[in-house]
Each structure stands twice: as structure tokens, then as C-alpha cells.
Design a protein around this motif. Sequence first.
Motif, mmCIF file in Angstrom:
data_model
loop_
_atom_site.group_PDB
_atom_site.id
_atom_site.type_symbol
_atom_site.label_atom_id
_atom_site.label_comp_id
_atom_site.label_asym_id
_atom_site.label_seq_id
_atom_site.Cartn_x
_atom_site.Cartn_y
_atom_site.Cartn_z
ATOM 1 N N THR A 1 9.270 17.443 1.324
ATOM 2 C CA THR A 1 9.995 18.654 1.705
ATOM 3 C C THR A 1 10.160 18.728 3.209
ATOM 4 N N MET A 2 9.076 18.440 3.949
ATOM 5 C CA MET A 2 9.157 18.455 5.408
ATOM 6 C C MET A 2 10.148 17.421 5.920
ATOM 7 N N ARG A 3 10.093 16.227 5.359
ATOM 8 C CA ARG A 3 11.029 15.182 5.778
ATOM 9 C C ARG A 3 12.475 15.599 5.500
ATOM 10 N N GLY A 4 12.688 16.191 4.336
ATOM 11 C CA GLY A 4 14.033 16.607 3.973
ATOM 12 C C GLY A 4 14.570 17.679 4.904
ATOM 13 N N ILE A 5 13.736 18.675 5.199
ATOM 14 C CA ILE A 5 14.162 19.739 6.103
ATOM 15 C C ILE A 5 14.447 19.185 7.492
ATOM 16 N N GLU A 6 13.586 18.301 7.955
ATOM 17 C CA GLU A 6 13.787 17.714 9.281
ATOM 18 C C GLU A 6 15.095 16.933 9.350
ATOM 19 N N THR A 7 15.378 16.153 8.304
ATOM 20 C CA THR A 7 16.597 15.348 8.284
ATOM 21 C C THR A 7 17.849 16.221 8.273
ATOM 22 N N VAL A 8 17.854 17.245 7.433
ATOM 23 C CA VAL A 8 19.022 18.127 7.342
ATOM 24 C C VAL A 8 19.194 18.915 8.643
ATOM 25 N N ASP A 9 18.085 19.380 9.224
ATOM 26 C CA ASP A 9 18.163 20.122 10.478
ATOM 27 C C ASP A 9 18.730 19.247 11.593
ATOM 28 N N THR A 10 18.275 18.013 11.651
ATOM 29 C CA THR A 10 18.789 17.085 12.664
ATOM 30 C C THR A 10 20.279 16.841 12.469
ATOM 31 N N ARG A 11 20.678 16.641 11.220
ATOM 32 C CA ARG A 11 22.098 16.373 10.943
ATOM 33 C C ARG A 11 22.958 17.585 11.295
ATOM 34 N N ALA A 12 22.432 18.784 11.053
ATOM 35 C CA ALA A 12 23.183 19.994 11.366
ATOM 36 C C ALA A 12 23.470 20.101 12.859
ATOM 37 N N GLU A 13 22.555 19.604 13.691
ATOM 38 C CA GLU A 13 22.749 19.654 15.139
ATOM 39 C C GLU A 13 23.923 18.794 15.587
ATOM 40 N N LEU A 14 24.320 17.838 14.749
ATOM 41 C CA LEU A 14 25.346 16.873 15.136
ATOM 42 C C LEU A 14 26.745 17.243 14.655
ATOM 43 N N LEU A 15 26.862 18.319 13.909
ATOM 44 C CA LEU A 15 28.160 18.648 13.317
ATOM 45 C C LEU A 15 29.242 18.858 14.369
ATOM 46 N N SER A 16 28.868 19.428 15.501
ATOM 47 C CA SER A 16 29.862 19.605 16.569
ATOM 48 C C SER A 16 29.931 18.385 17.478
ATOM 49 N N ALA A 17 28.779 17.761 17.731
ATOM 50 C CA ALA A 17 28.745 16.633 18.664
ATOM 51 C C ALA A 17 29.511 15.426 18.148
ATOM 52 N N GLU A 18 29.587 15.233 16.826
ATOM 53 C CA GLU A 18 30.226 14.039 16.290
ATOM 54 C C GLU A 18 31.736 14.022 16.525
ATOM 55 N N ARG A 19 32.295 15.152 16.935
ATOM 56 C CA ARG A 19 33.726 15.177 17.234
ATOM 57 C C ARG A 19 34.063 14.299 18.437
ATOM 58 N N MET A 20 33.044 13.912 19.198
ATOM 59 C CA MET A 20 33.266 13.051 20.353
ATOM 60 C C MET A 20 33.660 11.635 19.947
ATOM 61 N N ILE A 21 33.380 11.257 18.710
ATOM 62 C CA ILE A 21 33.650 9.898 18.271
ATOM 63 C C ILE A 21 35.152 9.682 18.136
ATOM 64 N N THR A 22 35.648 8.618 18.769
ATOM 65 C CA THR A 22 37.066 8.283 18.698
ATOM 66 C C THR A 22 37.214 6.801 18.399
ATOM 67 N N GLY A 23 38.388 6.433 17.880
ATOM 68 C CA GLY A 23 38.660 5.027 17.631
ATOM 69 C C GLY A 23 37.799 4.463 16.526
ATOM 70 N N ASP A 24 37.428 3.211 16.669
ATOM 71 C CA ASP A 24 36.586 2.518 15.697
ATOM 72 C C ASP A 24 35.188 3.134 15.730
ATOM 73 N N ARG A 25 34.808 3.830 14.677
ATOM 74 C CA ARG A 25 33.522 4.534 14.654
ATOM 75 C C ARG A 25 32.363 3.562 14.865
ATOM 76 N N TYR A 26 32.442 2.394 14.242
ATOM 77 C CA TYR A 26 31.360 1.413 14.372
ATOM 78 C C TYR A 26 31.181 0.982 15.821
ATOM 79 N N VAL A 27 32.280 0.644 16.483
ATOM 80 C CA VAL A 27 32.219 0.181 17.876
ATOM 81 C C VAL A 27 31.736 1.305 18.782
ATOM 82 N N PHE A 28 32.228 2.509 18.555
ATOM 83 C CA PHE A 28 31.822 3.649 19.381
ATOM 84 C C PHE A 28 30.313 3.857 19.296
ATOM 85 N N VAL A 29 29.789 3.900 18.074
ATOM 86 C CA VAL A 29 28.354 4.149 17.886
ATOM 87 C C VAL A 29 27.534 3.002 18.464
#
Length: 227
Positions: free
Chosen positions: A178-206
Amino acid sequence: MKAGRGWLMVAVLGWGAVSLPVAAAEQDPWEGFNRAVFRFNDTLDTYTLKPLAKGYQRVTPDPVEDSIGNFFGNLGDVVVLGNDLLQGKMRNAGIDASRILFNTTFGVLGLFDVATPMGLTRNDEDFGQTLGAWGLGSGPYLVLPLFGPSTVRDAFGRVPDAYLQPYPYMGDVAARNTMRGIETVDTRAELLSAERMITGDRYVFVRNAYLQNREFRVQDGQVEDDF
């Protein structure tokens, strides 16, 4: 940033940290394999983790979400402290130890970050950076299933860091998961706005963002810019 969490976090949030020329193609001899794993991770994220994160963010009040992030950040500070000590960064170790002390006590088990307003800014260290500080090269770029961007050095570095987290010592499997699951979802939620920075080839960008940011962190920002 919370140590060791989120397949996309280091890449997206670290992209603007430094502009370094990285010979990424030379550091990615396993690109075919890595792209296949990247597609697997991206598909899993698109259809499971990202929708969960959106729902979590929608139903969780901002103060509660902040407190959850603070709680897991406080746990991550233990990893940072251990690697401060391994690298001989005693001043940083003192800061991070103080953060843990103040946030665990006055911050009610880390639910509130009282240390940052006191001027105790969190450092960012992990065992991959420790190995780099000891002179070990990064090795080839490697995309790990579920965990995301890494290098051979950073992949091995995950193992000692895992033993500085509470999960290996939790006997209650349900509570641990449960703790791992909450931590993972919370971390992913923080990225919902930041991931808009990704442009072009997602693999190359990351990939490029990850490699540049890791080099910057291993060198503590003391990296020559060729521009």
C-alpha cells in the motif's frame, strides 16, 4: 526531488538544469532493447499509472497531497543522508540529518516540511552518484522495466539505496504494498504538468535529459559547458 522515485521524474524535471553536449548515441549501444522497454513502460504508464495519478490528483485536496509528498520525501532524505556520509560530504550530512530530525518531530512524521523554511535545503544524493564520485563510470544507458531511464552504474546503485528505505523491513506485506502504491501514484501525479515539456522523439528526449542531468549531479554541478 524525492530520491529514486518515478520513471519520468529525473528526465523531465532535470531537463532544464544544465545544457551539456552529451554524445548520447555513443552512450546508448543497446538502443533497440532500450526502445522496446521504453515502449512497454510508456504503454503501462498511459493505461494504468497516468489515469490513476489523474484520479488521485482530482480527489485529493492539495494540502493532503502536499503532506503525502512531504512524508515520502522525508523517507527519501534517509537515502540522501547515507550517501552524503559515503561521499564524505559532512556539511551536507549535517543538513540532511537536521532535516530528518526536524521534519520527523516538528513536522509530524514528515507530513510537514518545516526544515526548508528554516534554510535547511534538501540535498540530492543516491548510490549511483556515490559510485560516480568514487570514480566509477556510468556505463551504457539502460532503460529498466517499470523503473525507466538509468545506466549500468545507476541500476546497480538502486540496490544499496533500497536498504536505506523502510520497505525491506516491513513485515506486513499489505501495508508495504500500500505504501509503495501510494508513493508511486503520488510521484506520478507530480509529473502531470511537467511532462508537457517533452517534445519530439519521447525516447530521445528522456534519454538525453537523463544522461545530462545525471552527469550534472555526479559532478555536483561542476561540469564544463562547451557552448
